[in-house]
Design an enzyme around this catalytic site. Structure first.
Site, PDB file in Angstrom:
ATOM      1  N   THR A  14       0.832  -1.217   0.000  1.00  0.00           N
ATOM      2  CA  THR A  14       0.000   0.000   0.000  1.00  0.00           C
ATOM      3  C   THR A  14       0.863   1.263   0.000  1.00  0.00           C
ATOM      4  OG1 THR A  14      -1.630  -1.227   1.292  1.00  0.00           O
ATOM      5  CG2 THR A  14      -1.874   1.161   1.249  1.00  0.00           C
ATOM      6  N   ILE A 137       0.099  13.790   8.197  1.00  0.00           N
ATOM      7  CA  ILE A 137       0.351  14.970   9.057  1.00  0.00           C
ATOM      8  C   ILE A 137       1.849  15.043   9.352  1.00  0.00           C
ATOM      9  CG2 ILE A 137      -0.220  16.116  11.234  1.00  0.00           C
ATOM     10  CD1 ILE A 137      -2.647  14.216  11.471  1.00  0.00           C
ATOM     11  N   GLY A 188      -7.180  -0.253   2.984  1.00  0.00           N
ATOM     12  CA  GLY A 188      -5.710  -0.215   3.151  1.00  0.00           C
ATOM     13  C   GLY A 188      -5.254   0.529   4.394  1.00  0.00           C
ATOM     14  N   GLU A 191      -3.325  -2.426   9.787  1.00  0.00           N
ATOM     15  CA  GLU A 191      -2.020  -3.096   9.788  1.00  0.00           C
ATOM     16  C   GLU A 191      -2.187  -4.521   9.273  1.00  0.00           C
ATOM     17  OE1 GLU A 191       0.994  -1.528  10.691  1.00  0.00           O
ATOM     18  OE2 GLU A 191      -0.444   0.078  10.447  1.00  0.00           O
ATOM     19  N   ASP A 202      -0.990  -0.251  17.827  1.00  0.00           N
ATOM     20  CA  ASP A 202      -0.445   0.677  16.830  1.00  0.00           C
ATOM     21  C   ASP A 202      -0.384   2.105  17.403  1.00  0.00           C
ATOM     22  OD1 ASP A 202       0.246   1.365  13.927  1.00  0.00           O
ATOM     23  OD2 ASP A 202      -1.501   2.639  14.287  1.00  0.00           O
ATOM     24  N   LYS A 206       3.012   4.406  18.039  1.00  0.00           N
ATOM     25  CA  LYS A 206       3.188   5.789  17.595  1.00  0.00           C
ATOM     26  C   LYS A 206       3.429   6.719  18.781  1.00  0.00           C
ATOM     27  CE  LYS A 206       0.281   5.014  13.551  1.00  0.00           C
ATOM     28  NZ  LYS A 206      -1.124   4.918  13.112  1.00  0.00           N
TER      29      LYS A 206
HETATM   30  P1  NDP Z   1       1.659  -3.906   2.863  1.00  0.00           P
HETATM   31  O1  NDP Z   1       1.494  -5.240   3.494  1.00  0.00           O
HETATM   32  O2  NDP Z   1       0.577  -3.377   2.001  1.00  0.00           O
HETATM   33  O3  NDP Z   1       3.021  -3.866   2.019  1.00  0.00           O
HETATM   34  C1  NDP Z   1       4.203  -4.500   2.394  1.00  0.00           C
HETATM   35  C2  NDP Z   1       4.845  -5.063   1.136  1.00  0.00           C
HETATM   36  O4  NDP Z   1       6.167  -5.504   1.434  1.00  0.00           O
HETATM   37  C3  NDP Z   1       4.078  -6.275   0.573  1.00  0.00           C
HETATM   38  O5  NDP Z   1       3.928  -6.143  -0.805  1.00  0.00           O
HETATM   39  C4  NDP Z   1       5.001  -7.434   0.950  1.00  0.00           C
HETATM   40  O6  NDP Z   1       4.887  -8.518   0.075  1.00  0.00           O
HETATM   41  C5  NDP Z   1       6.350  -6.778   0.826  1.00  0.00           C
HETATM   42  N1  NDP Z   1       7.399  -7.513   1.527  1.00  0.00           N
HETATM   43  C6  NDP Z   1       7.318  -8.204   2.691  1.00  0.00           C
HETATM   44  N2  NDP Z   1       8.531  -8.741   3.000  1.00  0.00           N
HETATM   45  C7  NDP Z   1       9.370  -8.389   2.006  1.00  0.00           C
HETATM   46  C8  NDP Z   1      10.750  -8.644   1.757  1.00  0.00           C
HETATM   47  N3  NDP Z   1      11.491  -9.387   2.575  1.00  0.00           N
HETATM   48  N4  NDP Z   1      11.312  -8.133   0.630  1.00  0.00           N
HETATM   49  C9  NDP Z   1      10.571  -7.380  -0.216  1.00  0.00           C
HETATM   50  N5  NDP Z   1       9.266  -7.112  -0.030  1.00  0.00           N
HETATM   51  C10 NDP Z   1       8.672  -7.608   1.081  1.00  0.00           C
HETATM   52  O7  NDP Z   1       1.950  -2.876   4.067  1.00  0.00           O
HETATM   53  P2  NDP Z   1       1.720  -1.313   4.085  1.00  0.00           P
HETATM   54  O8  NDP Z   1       2.206  -0.721   2.822  1.00  0.00           O
HETATM   55  O9  NDP Z   1       0.350  -1.006   4.561  1.00  0.00           O
HETATM   56  O10 NDP Z   1       2.690  -0.897   5.299  1.00  0.00           O
HETATM   57  C11 NDP Z   1       4.085  -0.738   5.094  1.00  0.00           C
HETATM   58  C12 NDP Z   1       4.656  -0.015   6.320  1.00  0.00           C
HETATM   59  O11 NDP Z   1       4.044   1.265   6.427  1.00  0.00           O
HETATM   60  C13 NDP Z   1       4.360  -0.724   7.644  1.00  0.00           C
HETATM   61  O12 NDP Z   1       5.446  -0.512   8.516  1.00  0.00           O
HETATM   62  C14 NDP Z   1       3.125  -0.001   8.164  1.00  0.00           C
HETATM   63  O13 NDP Z   1       3.011  -0.041   9.567  1.00  0.00           O
HETATM   64  C15 NDP Z   1       3.433   1.421   7.715  1.00  0.00           C
HETATM   65  N6  NDP Z   1       2.302   2.298   7.560  1.00  0.00           N
HETATM   66  C16 NDP Z   1       1.163   1.885   6.910  1.00  0.00           C
HETATM   67  C17 NDP Z   1       0.112   2.761   6.732  1.00  0.00           C
HETATM   68  C18 NDP Z   1      -1.148   2.373   6.020  1.00  0.00           C
HETATM   69  O14 NDP Z   1      -2.065   3.197   5.956  1.00  0.00           O
HETATM   70  N7  NDP Z   1      -1.235   1.186   5.459  1.00  0.00           N
HETATM   71  C19 NDP Z   1       0.204   4.146   7.201  1.00  0.00           C
HETATM   72  C20 NDP Z   1       1.433   4.464   7.894  1.00  0.00           C
HETATM   73  C21 NDP Z   1       2.444   3.572   8.049  1.00  0.00           C
HETATM   74  P3  NDP Z   1       3.812  -9.703   0.444  1.00  0.00           P
HETATM   75  O15 NDP Z   1       2.467  -9.048   0.441  1.00  0.00           O
HETATM   76  O16 NDP Z   1       4.016 -10.685  -0.637  1.00  0.00           O
HETATM   77  O17 NDP Z   1       4.212 -10.215   1.810  1.00  0.00           O
HETATM   78  N1  HSE Z   2      -3.009   1.021  10.645  1.00  0.00           N
HETATM   79  C1  HSE Z   2      -2.638   2.380  10.843  1.00  0.00           C
HETATM   80  C2  HSE Z   2      -3.873   3.198  11.155  1.00  0.00           C
HETATM   81  C3  HSE Z   2      -1.978   2.896   9.607  1.00  0.00           C
HETATM   82  O1  HSE Z   2      -4.991   2.689  10.972  1.00  0.00           O
HETATM   83  O2  HSE Z   2      -3.730   4.309  11.609  1.00  0.00           O
HETATM   84  C4  HSE Z   2      -1.426   4.272   9.761  1.00  0.00           C
HETATM   85  O3  HSE Z   2      -0.293   4.272  10.572  1.00  0.00           O
END
Ligand code: NDP
Ligand code: HSE
Length: 436
Positions: A14, A137, A188, A191, A202, A206
């Site tokens: 995401t 933010i 999306g 977590e 979570d 933070k």
């Molecule tokens: P996702 O699960 O959507 O994305 C993570 C991606 O990383 C997946 O495509 C996963 O593949 C891939 N991945 C996992 N392990 C590996 C590896 N060893 N090498 C390469 N790629 C890998 O997570 P998000 O994007 O939602 O979250 C990412 C980070 O951002 C997290 O730390 C989350 O806490 C943080 N975050 C998320 C927010 C949100 O709104 N979603 C907001 C703020 C922070 P696969 O799916 O195949 O495992």
């Molecule tokens: N899972 C987290 C939330 C993503 O819902 O706020 C943003 O950090």
């Protein structure tokens, strides 16, 4: 002087997708601000077949994170896979290879932040984590720079979009908890393990990050009192409305006589407080400083583009530091590492606030006086009360708001009351902000 900055993203989920989209679509404005282009050289993900809706040049998408970590041309590594391992290993390897790092991984920073900040400082690289708190933010920059003149007095935040989305839908549309959770997952916001969102973990991650930056102290994550929204019922939401409150999952960190209160729990917030109006996936963080007074920051707290905006802001800041040879200008934990002091976290037993109590009691003569008697014996004074309906012999809700009381006294009183024969269920208990 460098004439371009090469970056590599690990994790094309995401936030990785949002970050890549912004780097590609906004390349021109970024270049005008930076004075050099940011080149998205590589993206690594375990699954390179899935269509993410972004057109990339051949060879950009790769499977192995190591090919980013060991690429001498990459200036900034962007970790967006989440979780503890291998994320920590990747970040430490990037630092070892003298690369600057950007991450949105609050879980990792809350638990292993100290090790990462120290490794980055020792190697002389920057680590940016604007996306880790509050989605879009720019709250990390507020604490590191905007409010650097202040002694921070308190922070009150709605910092989990998923929980706020769920509570808002339950409050405004009377929807069931489970239906709304799946909506938040689909959008999306949640977590990978949604219990992190709904159990307050979570928010606590933070809050650990914010507290470290605000008060210049390392924070032991396990010492943060953490309670999520899973026990909040539609009934309590309705009673909160009758008393003029909303139930929000608040993350609170405040200085009190040289100790800090650091806690996350559902809280009844008066309708007239601005933070009670923050709905849906929006987050808000209220910060009080001794010079600036009260401030509040508001925006989308989760999702690909808002969080991508924060991640890209870190890339630009670090790129500016690289270009101007000023890496390390702002210390990662906002204070010089050798100037930090370990503050004691106040015991939960010692916190003081008003309480909302909902007893399920048999509707019999003398019941109310027994409840109020036990509360009185524990120094708890009742501010107002509602009893709904009459059910001769059956259980009814007896709902009370207390004046300020000590947590320990409230817990002890409830333990005693809940054993009484006329009580049919565990008493609902919610901490209240503001004067009752
Ligand atoms: P996702 O699960 O959507 O994305 C993570 C991606 O990383 C997946 O495509 C996963 O593949 C891939 N991945 C996992 N392990 C590996 C590896 N060893 N090498 C390469 N790629 C890998 O997570 P998000 O994007 O939602 O979250 C990412 C980070 O951002 C997290 O730390 C989350 O806490 C943080 N975050 C998320 C927010 C949100 O709104 N979603 C907001 C703020 C922070 P696969 O799916 O195949 O495992
Ligand atoms: N899972 C987290 C939330 C993503 O819902 O706020 C943003 O950090």
């Amino acid at each position: 002087m460098k004439n371009k900055i090469n970056v590599g993203i690990i994790g094309f989920g995401t936030i990785g997708t949002g970050t890549a989209r912004i780097l590609i679509n906004n390349a021109e404005i970024i270049k005008r601000r930076l004075g050099a282009p940011v080149v998205l050289k590589r993206i690594a993900d375990l699954d390179i077949k899935k269509d993410r809706g972004i057109k990339l040049e051949k060879g950009v998408l790769i499977e192995k994170a190591e090919d980013i970590l060991n690429d001498p041309d990459i200036d900034i590594v962007i970790e967006l896979i989440g979780g503890y391992e291998p994320a920590k290993k990747f970040i430490l390897k990037a630092i070892e290879n003298a690369k600057n790092v950007v991450t949105a991984n609050k879980a990792l920073l809350a638990v292993h932040g100290e090790e990462i900040y120290k490794a980055a400082a020792a190697k002389g690289v920057d680590i940016g984590f604007e996306g880790s708190v509050g989605g879009g933010i720019p709250i990390i920059r507020v604490l590191k720079e905007g409010l650097a003149a202040n002694n921070i007095l308190s922070i009150y935040g709605i910092i989990n979009g998923t929980s706020n989305y769920i509570l808002t839908k339950m409050t405004n549309e009377g929807k069931a908890f489970s239906d709304v959770l799946s909506e938040a997952q689909r959008l999306g916001y949640a977590e990978a393990d949604p219990t992190f969102d709904i159990e307050g973990i979570d928010s606590a991650h933070k809050l650990a990050v914010l507290t470290t930056l605000a008060f210049g102290t390392p924070v032991k994550f396990d010492n943060i009192y953490t309670e999520g929204i899973t026990k909040v019922t539609p009934l309590d939401i309705e009673y909160a409305k009758e008393f003029g409150y909303k139930i929000k999952l608040l993350a609170i960190s405040k200085m009190d006589n040289g100790e800090i209160e650091v806690r996350v729990h559902p809280t009844m917030v008066p309708n007239e407080y601005l933070i009670s109006t923050v709905d849906g996936v929006f987050n808000a963080i209220y910060i009080q400083g001794d010079a600036v007074g009260e401030t509040m920051f508001y925006g989308r707290g989760a999702g690909d583009m808002p969080t991508g905006s924060a991640v890209v802001s870190d890339i630009i800041e670090i790129a500016r530091n690289i270009i101007n040879d000023s890496i390390g200008r702002v210390p990662s934990p906002a204070f010089q590492l050798n100037e930090r002091k370990a503050l004691k976290i106040k015991k939960m037993d010692d916190i003081v606030c008003p309480f909302y109590l909902r007893f399920m009691a048999m509707d019999k003569p003398g019941v109310l006086s027994k409840i109020s008697g036990v509360l009185g014996e524990h120094n708890i004074s009742i501010a107002s009360m509602i009893q709904k309906g009459r059910k001769e012999g059956g259980a009814v809700s007896v709902v009370m708001m207390t004046h300020e009381a000590k947590e320990k006294d409230a817990q002890e009183a409830l333990a005693e009351i809940d054993k009484m024969f006329f009580i049919s269920a565990k008493t609902a208990f919610i901490r209240v902000e503001g004067e009752v």
